[in-house]
Structures are given as C-alpha cells and as structure tokens.
Design an enzyme around this catalytic site. Sequence first.
Site, PDB file in Angstrom:
ATOM      1  N   LYS A  13       0.823  -1.219   0.000  1.00 12.92           N
ATOM      2  CA  LYS A  13       0.000   0.000   0.000  1.00 12.92           C
ATOM      3  C   LYS A  13       0.848   1.257   0.000  1.00 12.92           C
ATOM      4  O   LYS A  13       0.588   2.198  -0.735  1.00 12.92           O
ATOM      5  CB  LYS A  13      -0.874   0.055   1.261  1.00 12.92           C
ATOM      6  CG  LYS A  13      -2.218  -0.550   1.150  1.00 12.92           C
ATOM      7  CD  LYS A  13      -3.128  -0.175   2.304  1.00 12.92           C
ATOM      8  CE  LYS A  13      -2.511   0.039   3.643  1.00 12.92           C
ATOM      9  NZ  LYS A  13      -2.253  -1.138   4.457  1.00 12.92           N
ATOM     10  N   ARG A  88     -10.191   2.377   8.831  1.00 10.56           N
ATOM     11  CA  ARG A  88      -9.963   0.942   9.019  1.00 10.56           C
ATOM     12  C   ARG A  88     -11.198   0.302   9.662  1.00 10.56           C
ATOM     13  O   ARG A  88     -11.266  -0.918   9.733  1.00 10.56           O
ATOM     14  CB  ARG A  88      -8.771   0.745   9.954  1.00 10.56           C
ATOM     15  CG  ARG A  88      -7.411   0.818   9.249  1.00 10.56           C
ATOM     16  CD  ARG A  88      -6.674  -0.396   9.551  1.00 10.56           C
ATOM     17  NE  ARG A  88      -5.281  -0.602   9.730  1.00 10.56           N
ATOM     18  CZ  ARG A  88      -4.199   0.041   9.418  1.00 10.56           C
ATOM     19  NH1 ARG A  88      -4.251   1.207   8.893  1.00 10.56           N
ATOM     20  NH2 ARG A  88      -3.014  -0.432   9.646  1.00 10.56           N
ATOM     21  N   ARG A 127      11.075  -7.265   6.164  1.00 10.05           N
ATOM     22  CA  ARG A 127      11.358  -5.828   6.051  1.00 10.05           C
ATOM     23  C   ARG A 127      12.378  -5.378   7.103  1.00 10.05           C
ATOM     24  O   ARG A 127      12.353  -5.830   8.239  1.00 10.05           O
ATOM     25  CB  ARG A 127      10.072  -5.009   6.276  1.00 10.05           C
ATOM     26  CG  ARG A 127       9.069  -5.163   5.185  1.00 10.05           C
ATOM     27  CD  ARG A 127       8.119  -4.006   5.103  1.00 10.05           C
ATOM     28  NE  ARG A 127       7.251  -3.830   6.254  1.00 10.05           N
ATOM     29  CZ  ARG A 127       6.001  -3.351   6.145  1.00 10.05           C
ATOM     30  NH1 ARG A 127       5.510  -2.995   4.983  1.00 10.05           N
ATOM     31  NH2 ARG A 127       5.267  -3.198   7.228  1.00 10.05           N
ATOM     32  N   ARG A 160      11.092  -3.321  12.273  1.00 12.51           N
ATOM     33  CA  ARG A 160      10.031  -2.585  12.960  1.00 12.51           C
ATOM     34  C   ARG A 160       9.398  -3.535  13.960  1.00 12.51           C
ATOM     35  O   ARG A 160       9.138  -4.695  13.619  1.00 12.51           O
ATOM     36  CB  ARG A 160       8.984  -2.193  11.917  1.00 12.51           C
ATOM     37  CG  ARG A 160       8.570  -0.760  11.940  1.00 12.51           C
ATOM     38  CD  ARG A 160       7.683  -0.439  10.760  1.00 12.51           C
ATOM     39  NE  ARG A 160       6.315  -0.905  10.935  1.00 12.51           N
ATOM     40  CZ  ARG A 160       5.345  -0.723  10.042  1.00 12.51           C
ATOM     41  NH1 ARG A 160       5.605  -0.090   8.915  1.00 12.51           N
ATOM     42  NH2 ARG A 160       4.132  -1.152  10.258  1.00 12.51           N
ATOM     43  N   ARG A 171      -1.543  -8.812  13.145  1.00 12.83           N
ATOM     44  CA  ARG A 171      -1.984  -7.683  12.302  1.00 12.83           C
ATOM     45  C   ARG A 171      -2.761  -8.187  11.088  1.00 12.83           C
ATOM     46  O   ARG A 171      -3.758  -7.587  10.694  1.00 12.83           O
ATOM     47  CB  ARG A 171      -0.772  -6.870  11.833  1.00 12.83           C
ATOM     48  CG  ARG A 171      -0.159  -6.045  12.949  1.00 12.83           C
ATOM     49  CD  ARG A 171       1.194  -5.509  12.556  1.00 12.83           C
ATOM     50  NE  ARG A 171       1.120  -4.526  11.484  1.00 12.83           N
ATOM     51  CZ  ARG A 171       2.137  -4.222  10.686  1.00 12.83           C
ATOM     52  NH1 ARG A 171       3.294  -4.834  10.818  1.00 12.83           N
ATOM     53  NH2 ARG A 171       2.001  -3.306   9.758  1.00 12.83           N
TER      54      ARG A 171
END
Length: 222
Positions: A13, A88, A127, A160, A171
């Site tokens: 996104k 959301r 990531r 992260r 998530r």
Amino acid sequence: MDLLLIGPPGVGKGTQAARLRQALGIPHLSTGDLLRRHVAQGTRLGTAAAAHMRRGDLVPDHLVTEMALDRILDVSCAAGVVLDGFPRTLTQAEALDSALAGEGRRLAAVLHLTAPGQTLLRRLTGRRICGGCGNGYHLDTRKPRTPGQCDSCGHRLVQRGDDATETARVRLRAHTRQTQPLLARYRRAGVLHEIDGCGDVGDITRRLLAAFAAHATGPAPL
Ligand code: AMP
C-alpha cells in the site's frame, strides 16, 4: 478526487500510494506513518497509541479519526488525497463520509489491493529499516550491499517492532476481521475495486490507475 487504498499489511500500500500521489498530483496520507511520527516525538497522542501499536492492535477510533480528519480537511488536501490506512473501521468510515460531505467531497474510489497470506507474512517479516536515515530494505527483494547495514548512511538495519512474526500474524488476522464490514460497505456503494497486488510494481500502479479512472467518473456518492 479522494481515493482510498485499502489492503492488508505488507501488500505494498505504502509504495503504491506514493506512486499514485505522483501520478495524480494529490497528497498521500498514511495514518500508520503519522502515528509512528507521534510515537517517535513522544506527543500525547503518540504515548496513547504506542501500546496498541506494539501489540499489533488498532489504535482507538477517536484518537485516529481526529488526527486523520485534521489532515484530510487541511487546505493542502482540498483537491483530494490518497488515503492509506484510514478508515480501518466502520466508525472511522462514517466519520470520514460526513467530514468529506461537509466539504462537498466524496470518496471517488476504494481500491482493494490483495495478495496470498503467506506472501504477505514473508513481505512483513523480511522488512528492515535503517535506524539512522529510515531507508527501507527487504531480506529478499531489496538487500543492502553489506548485510545488516544501510547503503546510504552505514547505520544498523532494524526490524520494525510490529513486523516480528507473531505480531505480523496478529496484524494480518486483525486486518481481515476488521476490514470485512468496511469492504462490504464500499462494495454495496459500488465504489470498491479489487486489484491483484502481486507482480511488477509498475503494472500494479497501472491497474490501480485504470480502476480509479473508471470509478472516478462512475457511481453516485455513498
Ligand atoms: P500501518 O503502517 O498502516 O500498518 O499501521 C501501523 C499501526 O498503526 C497499525 O497496526 C495500527 O496499530 C495503527 N493504525 C494505523 N492506522 C490506523 C487506523 N486507521 N485505525 C486504527 N489504528 C491504526
């Protein structure tokens, strides 16, 4: 010309929203980025949001909505905005609709980027970001020249907190559970378009722009 890009964590996104911003010439608003900035700066909002974010939970509606609408209704977004990560929940969607309607604006299109669950998990857990300059890397697709070290500034690369495997799973599950009603709402309104988020980055952007062009002139407001 407001546009919502919706999709699970790791679907790309952020990358696509930045490309749409360039192509359409309107700002990109990522509530995840905004919240992380608040956390880093230790603001009251950041302090209230941090524990929810660490657990991989959504930040309470009232906190996020106030922060997001503040920006969406700012003069810099008067010609429209690429929304990324907001709304959301249905409560957030309703607040957004009435705020936009108050300005004679509406969501022209909701683009839903999708990818298989295993692909998303690997994208998230691979990531890495630079602790110094914030540059992004990936263990599979964007490796640094020296493992664990930023190409630009040499700082150590870190993961992260909410990209760790268990939190990433939470998530992804939370995203599925919480966005179903939102997707149903936008599908009913005739503004939802499903886009395949796998493959070449440029091809995905072209698919998004084609869907947006079709919808921007299409169905009536919610
Ligand atoms: P993201 O970068 O979009 O994955 O967002 C990172 C985290 O910020 C999420 O896991 C949530 O904890 C929080 N967050 C971002 N946007 C929202 C939102 N619209 N509502 C609630 N929480 C949010």
